[in-house]
Design an enzyme around this catalytic site. Structure first.
Site, PDB file in Angstrom:
ATOM      1  N   LYS A 107       0.815  -1.213   0.000  1.00  0.00           N
ATOM      2  CA  LYS A 107       0.000   0.000   0.000  1.00  0.00           C
ATOM      3  C   LYS A 107       0.851   1.267   0.000  1.00  0.00           C
ATOM      4  CE  LYS A 107      -4.295  -1.971   1.478  1.00  0.00           C
ATOM      5  NZ  LYS A 107      -3.918  -3.351   1.833  1.00  0.00           N
TER       6      LYS A 107
HETATM    7  C1  LIG Z   1      -4.510  -4.451   1.330  1.00  0.00           C
HETATM    8  C2  LIG Z   1      -3.727  -5.715   1.377  1.00  0.00           C
HETATM    9  C3  LIG Z   1      -4.056  -6.822   0.572  1.00  0.00           C
HETATM   10  C4  LIG Z   1      -5.263  -6.830  -0.339  1.00  0.00           C
HETATM   11  O1  LIG Z   1      -5.094  -5.968  -1.438  1.00  0.00           O
HETATM   12  P1  LIG Z   1      -6.366  -5.506  -2.289  1.00  0.00           P
HETATM   13  O2  LIG Z   1      -5.858  -4.467  -3.195  1.00  0.00           O
HETATM   14  O3  LIG Z   1      -7.355  -4.974  -1.291  1.00  0.00           O
HETATM   15  O4  LIG Z   1      -6.875  -6.699  -2.993  1.00  0.00           O
HETATM   16  C5  LIG Z   1      -3.265  -7.954   0.621  1.00  0.00           C
HETATM   17  N1  LIG Z   1      -2.202  -8.005   1.447  1.00  0.00           N
HETATM   18  C6  LIG Z   1      -1.849  -6.974   2.240  1.00  0.00           C
HETATM   19  C7  LIG Z   1      -0.666  -7.121   3.140  1.00  0.00           C
HETATM   20  C8  LIG Z   1      -2.588  -5.784   2.236  1.00  0.00           C
HETATM   21  O5  LIG Z   1      -2.232  -4.765   3.050  1.00  0.00           O
END
Ligand SMILES: *Cc1c(COP(=O)(O)O)cnc(C)c1O
Length: 432
Positions: A107
């Site tokens: 993210k």
């Molecule tokens: C947010 C997140 C996901 C999921 O990603 P999406 O874009 O919501 O499908 C998977 N793994 C981690 C560690 C995350 O922080």
């Protein structure tokens, strides 16, 4: 490039799409068309920020940010997305590591790019009051957004997290910023945090007075940079071997997976896309049964993927159609908590590496759902977070203390401060 809602509506500029998050008709913004590229278009470009500037240029054409794109990319892509090759007799396998940013989860890519864009858009609008980024988090998003906006001029951040429901390391990443970041522990669930955010946005006067802005994961400004690491990693493999890459992607709200779909649609050398979900089966059930049935989420070990109504499905359906059509273009499998645990243990025994519970879903799918024929080409398993972020789950399974990435270790040493509030919009509004 103009942007329009998945439910149609008027076309708007990139900066308006970024600042408004979702469309007024409830849809999600998508570009009016996708540019297409050939691998040779990127000859001589190796660095992730340079690649980003070139591939995102068409998306910024005509925007107030167009001339600042190169600088935005350099600021946002300040860390790498390396592919780690796993040596396994016969199969061609690597892990795309997306956890080398400040908060050790993928993210960071989206949050840092969004922050770099929003700060410049705000400056171009010469606002009298700072922007207020309001974000509700169940863990990872809030930390990445706080880290990305911390210390930026003309903007402050208010993070809401559910009291006692985030891991202690996650909580530290939400509450250690000071300056322009305020964190509130809300005496309720994540859903309460989200409803408060919605309620505050719905109050038009309040929203205008404080220039409220959302940084949630459906913002097009978070999706665009996520397609860059798929482009880069597939090009790197293609340059070496002339082969396409296939991906297994841990999936919750489908932001990361959908970014890969965009990269493939833009012509990057990507073959198959496989989505791994946890026990939240909304997407696999849709592909099996053809009916879209969003539901309440259930809590799992891969908590950042606990999504019962994955928002980005609306973008995927608008690009690739309904279940029949989707089934011919991608596959999806659900992984239980027991299987996540089993896979963390198995990979650690096998290669000595401990993966986070989200990443473990991709390993499980690769090892147990793909056939030998499926596994013939080159596969990249996507590692979405560093295992040390989820040490309370991973360490007891691997019987080992996990080493913290440097930046995470630095953040965890900062003092932490937050206020605790009742779960009402009025209580939170006091902090605006
Ligand atoms: C947010 C997140 C996901 C999921 O990603 P999406 O874009 O919501 O499908 C998977 N793994 C981690 C560690 C995350 O922080």
């Amino acid at each position: 490039m103009r942007y329009l809602s998945t439910r149609n509506g008027p076309e708007i500029s990139l900066e308006d799409a970024i600042m408004s998050g979702t469309a007024p008709d409830g849809g999600l913004y998508v570009p009016a068309n996708l540019p297409t590229f050939a691998p040779a278009d990127f000859d001589g470009i190796d660095a992730i920020d340079h690649l980003a500037a070139k591939m995102l240029q068409p998306f910024f054409a005509g925007s107030v940010l167009e001339n600042q794109l190169a600088e935005i990319c350099t600021e946002a892509f300040s860390f790498e997305a390396p592919s780690r090759v796993l040596e396994e007799g016969g199969s061609s396998l690597s892990v795309l590591e997306l956890f080398h940013g400040p908060t050790a989860a993928f993210k960071d890519f989206g949050a840092r790019f969004l922050a770099a864009c929003m700060v410049r858009i705000a400056a171009s609008r010469k606002l009298n009051t700072p922007l207020t980024i309001l974000v509700a988090t169940s863990g990872d998003t809030g930390g990445a957004v706080a880290a990305a906006f911390h210390g930026k001029p003309g903007v402050r951040v208010l993070v809401l997290f559910p009291d006692g429901r985030v891991s202690s390391r996650q909580q530290h990443q939400l509450t250690c910023w000071d300056d322009n970041v305020t964190s509130l522990s809300v005496k309720g669930e994540f859903d309460d945090c989200q409803s408060i955010v919605k309620e505050l946005f719905a109050d038009r006067a309040l929203s205008a007075e404080h220039n409220l802005c959302s940084a949630n994961s459906i913002n097009v400004g978070r999706l665009l940079p996520q397609s860059v690491y798929y482009a880069l990693s597939s090009l790197q493999h293609f340059r070496k071997t002339g082969e396409q890459s296939s991906y297994v992607i841990p999936t919750g709200n489908l932001g990361n997976g959908f970014a890969c779909v965009w990269a493939k649609s833009m012509g990057f050398p990507i073959d198959r896309i496989v989505l791994a979900t946890n026990a939240n089966r909304t997407i696999p059930d849709f592909l099996d049964r053809g009916e879209w049935q969003p539901r309440a989420s259930i809590a799992t070990l891969a908590s950042a993927m606990d999504v019962g109504n994955p928002s980005n499905m609306e973008r995927l359906r608008s690009l690739w159609g309904e279940a029949d059509s989707l089934n011919s273009r991608l596959s999806t499998y659900s992984v239980s908590d027991a299987q996540i645990r089993e896979q963390i243990v198995a990979e650690h025994e096998h290669t000595g590496v401990a993966w986070c519970p989200h990443t473990a879903t991709a390993f499980y799918v690769y090892r147990h759902h793909l056939t030998d024929t499926d596994r013939a080409g080159h596969w990249k398993l996507v590692a979405t977070a560093h295992a040390a972020k989820f040490e309370a789950i991973v360490e007891p399974l691997v019987h080992e203390t996990l080493e913290l990435p440097e930046e995470l270790a630095r953040i965890l040493k900062l003092p932490s401060a937050f206020d605790t509030v009742q779960p009402t919009a009025a209580a939170v509004a006091q902090f605006l």
